[in-house]
Design a protein around this motif. Structure first.
Motif, PDB file in Angstrom:
ATOM      1  N   PRO A   2      82.092  69.649  88.981  1.00  0.00           N
ATOM      2  CA  PRO A   2      81.839  68.860  87.771  1.00  0.00           C
ATOM      3  C   PRO A   2      80.451  68.232  87.787  1.00  0.00           C
ATOM      4  CG  PRO A   2      83.349  67.706  89.241  1.00  0.00           C
ATOM      5  CD  PRO A   2      83.108  69.053  89.837  1.00  0.00           C
ATOM      6  N   LYS A   3      79.929  68.017  86.578  1.00  0.00           N
ATOM      7  CA  LYS A   3      78.623  67.379  86.464  1.00  0.00           C
ATOM      8  C   LYS A   3      78.732  65.919  86.883  1.00  0.00           C
ATOM      9  CE  LYS A   3      77.140  70.097  82.496  1.00  0.00           C
ATOM     10  NZ  LYS A   3      76.740  70.036  81.083  1.00  0.00           N
ATOM     11  N   PRO A   4      77.705  65.384  87.557  1.00  0.00           N
ATOM     12  CA  PRO A   4      77.751  63.963  87.928  1.00  0.00           C
ATOM     13  C   PRO A   4      77.612  63.091  86.677  1.00  0.00           C
ATOM     14  CG  PRO A   4      75.631  64.900  88.495  1.00  0.00           C
ATOM     15  CD  PRO A   4      76.500  66.037  88.025  1.00  0.00           C
ATOM     16  N   GLU A   5      78.263  61.939  86.713  1.00  0.00           N
ATOM     17  CA  GLU A   5      78.171  61.018  85.583  1.00  0.00           C
ATOM     18  C   GLU A   5      76.747  60.481  85.482  1.00  0.00           C
ATOM     19  OE1 GLU A   5      81.042  57.888  85.401  1.00  0.00           O
ATOM     20  OE2 GLU A   5      82.554  59.155  86.317  1.00  0.00           O
ATOM     21  N   PRO A   6      76.195  60.404  84.266  1.00  0.00           N
ATOM     22  CA  PRO A   6      74.848  59.846  84.124  1.00  0.00           C
ATOM     23  C   PRO A   6      74.852  58.336  84.344  1.00  0.00           C
ATOM     24  CG  PRO A   6      75.758  60.436  81.985  1.00  0.00           C
ATOM     25  CD  PRO A   6      76.744  60.886  83.024  1.00  0.00           C
ATOM     26  N   GLU A   7      73.733  57.836  84.809  1.00  0.00           N
ATOM     27  CA  GLU A   7      73.566  56.392  84.984  1.00  0.00           C
ATOM     28  C   GLU A   7      73.551  55.730  83.612  1.00  0.00           C
ATOM     29  OE1 GLU A   7      73.172  54.485  87.835  1.00  0.00           O
ATOM     30  OE2 GLU A   7      73.768  56.291  88.892  1.00  0.00           O
ATOM     31  N   PRO A   8      73.997  54.480  83.508  1.00  0.00           N
ATOM     32  CA  PRO A   8      73.895  53.776  82.223  1.00  0.00           C
ATOM     33  C   PRO A   8      72.447  53.755  81.746  1.00  0.00           C
ATOM     34  CG  PRO A   8      75.255  52.538  83.744  1.00  0.00           C
ATOM     35  CD  PRO A   8      74.646  53.678  84.523  1.00  0.00           C
ATOM     36  N   LEU A   9      72.263  53.917  80.443  1.00  0.00           N
ATOM     37  CA  LEU A   9      70.930  54.023  79.860  1.00  0.00           C
ATOM     38  C   LEU A   9      70.713  52.887  78.865  1.00  0.00           C
ATOM     39  CD1 LEU A   9      68.371  55.835  79.483  1.00  0.00           C
ATOM     40  CD2 LEU A   9      69.623  56.926  77.633  1.00  0.00           C
ATOM     41  N   HIS A  10      69.579  52.196  78.987  1.00  0.00           N
ATOM     42  CA  HIS A  10      69.219  51.117  78.068  1.00  0.00           C
ATOM     43  C   HIS A  10      67.897  51.475  77.409  1.00  0.00           C
ATOM     44  CE1 HIS A  10      72.365  48.539  79.665  1.00  0.00           C
ATOM     45  NE2 HIS A  10      72.025  49.014  80.850  1.00  0.00           N
ATOM     46  N   LEU A  11      67.939  51.689  76.104  1.00  0.00           N
ATOM     47  CA  LEU A  11      66.740  52.038  75.338  1.00  0.00           C
ATOM     48  C   LEU A  11      66.405  50.895  74.393  1.00  0.00           C
ATOM     49  CD1 LEU A  11      67.831  55.629  74.302  1.00  0.00           C
ATOM     50  CD2 LEU A  11      66.250  55.038  76.139  1.00  0.00           C
ATOM     51  N   ARG A  12      65.145  50.817  74.000  1.00  0.00           N
ATOM     52  CA  ARG A  12      64.773  49.838  72.985  1.00  0.00           C
ATOM     53  C   ARG A  12      63.630  50.367  72.146  1.00  0.00           C
ATOM     54  NH1 ARG A  12      62.125  44.976  76.527  1.00  0.00           N
ATOM     55  NH2 ARG A  12      60.447  46.195  77.384  1.00  0.00           N
ATOM     56  N   ARG A  13      63.561  49.820  70.937  1.00  0.00           N
ATOM     57  CA  ARG A  13      62.521  50.207  69.987  1.00  0.00           C
ATOM     58  C   ARG A  13      61.963  48.927  69.383  1.00  0.00           C
ATOM     59  NH1 ARG A  13      63.478  53.833  64.569  1.00  0.00           N
ATOM     60  NH2 ARG A  13      61.315  53.914  63.933  1.00  0.00           N
ATOM     61  N   ILE A  14      60.673  48.707  69.590  1.00  0.00           N
ATOM     62  CA  ILE A  14      60.022  47.504  69.086  1.00  0.00           C
ATOM     63  C   ILE A  14      58.842  47.912  68.219  1.00  0.00           C
ATOM     64  CG2 ILE A  14      58.769  45.409  69.719  1.00  0.00           C
ATOM     65  CD1 ILE A  14      60.423  45.412  72.332  1.00  0.00           C
ATOM     66  N   ASP A  15      58.829  47.428  66.987  1.00  0.00           N
ATOM     67  CA  ASP A  15      57.741  47.667  66.047  1.00  0.00           C
ATOM     68  C   ASP A  15      57.455  46.338  65.359  1.00  0.00           C
ATOM     69  OD1 ASP A  15      55.930  48.450  64.136  1.00  0.00           O
ATOM     70  OD2 ASP A  15      57.168  50.071  63.321  1.00  0.00           O
ATOM     71  N   ALA A  16      56.439  45.627  65.861  1.00  0.00           N
ATOM     72  CA  ALA A  16      56.124  44.290  65.347  1.00  0.00           C
ATOM     73  C   ALA A  16      55.733  44.325  63.872  1.00  0.00           C
ATOM     74  CB  ALA A  16      55.017  43.663  66.178  1.00  0.00           C
ATOM     75  N   ALA A  17      55.058  45.374  63.442  1.00  0.00           N
ATOM     76  CA  ALA A  17      54.620  45.465  62.045  1.00  0.00           C
ATOM     77  C   ALA A  17      55.812  45.508  61.085  1.00  0.00           C
ATOM     78  CB  ALA A  17      53.751  46.708  61.854  1.00  0.00           C
ATOM     79  N   ARG A  18      56.926  46.070  61.541  1.00  0.00           N
ATOM     80  CA  ARG A  18      58.121  46.173  60.692  1.00  0.00           C
ATOM     81  C   ARG A  18      59.196  45.152  61.077  1.00  0.00           C
ATOM     82  NH1 ARG A  18      59.806  52.270  61.024  1.00  0.00           N
ATOM     83  NH2 ARG A  18      61.475  51.496  59.697  1.00  0.00           N
ATOM     84  N   ASN A  19      58.841  44.211  61.985  1.00  0.00           N
ATOM     85  CA  ASN A  19      59.776  43.192  62.470  1.00  0.00           C
ATOM     86  C   ASN A  19      61.048  43.857  63.023  1.00  0.00           C
ATOM     87  OD1 ASN A  19      60.629  40.610  63.088  1.00  0.00           O
ATOM     88  ND2 ASN A  19      61.636  40.320  61.126  1.00  0.00           N
ATOM     89  N   MET A  20      60.845  44.915  63.800  1.00  0.00           N
ATOM     90  CA  MET A  20      61.954  45.691  64.357  1.00  0.00           C
ATOM     91  C   MET A  20      62.012  45.480  65.861  1.00  0.00           C
ATOM     92  SD  MET A  20      62.548  49.805  64.401  1.00  0.00           S
ATOM     93  CE  MET A  20      62.267  49.950  62.668  1.00  0.00           C
ATOM     94  N   ARG A  21      63.165  45.004  66.337  1.00  0.00           N
ATOM     95  CA  ARG A  21      63.416  44.822  67.771  1.00  0.00           C
ATOM     96  C   ARG A  21      64.850  45.249  68.026  1.00  0.00           C
ATOM     97  NH1 ARG A  21      60.367  41.931  70.962  1.00  0.00           N
ATOM     98  NH2 ARG A  21      62.106  40.974  72.014  1.00  0.00           N
TER      99      ARG A  21
END
Length: 86
Positions: A2-21
């Motif tokens: 069996p395939k090994p379980e992937p590690e937990p993943l934490h992604l983020r997207r920050i765009d100050a011009a669009r006030n996106m966090r």
């Protein structure tokens, strides 16, 4: 094998011009009945966000969904978040 379980993943997207966090987190976890759950958590940074749990019969299906979601989020501009100090 069996395939090994992937590690937990934490992604983020920050765009100050669009006030996106935003953040997006993915992890897998076995259930008590031998299935595999894919846990997704997303929302604005500094909030608890929303959570969705999908349960799959096998770990291979859950890992495929994990990889597919990771690719989609990276295409949309999300990047790996810095490691948090322990």
């Amino acid at each position: 094998m069996p395939k090994p379980e992937p590690e937990p993943l934490h992604l983020r997207r920050i765009d100050a011009a669009r006030n996106m966090r935003r953040f997006y987190a993915l992890s897998t976890q076995p259930t008590l009945f031998g299935e595999m759950s894919l846990i997704r958590n997303w929302g604005r940074i500094c909030t608890s966000g929303k959570t969705m749990v999908q349960t799959f019969d096998g770990s291979a299906e859950a890992i495929e969904a994990f990889v597919r979601l990771e690719r989609a989020k990276r295409r949309r501009g999300y990047a790996v978040a810095d490691k948090r100090p322990s």
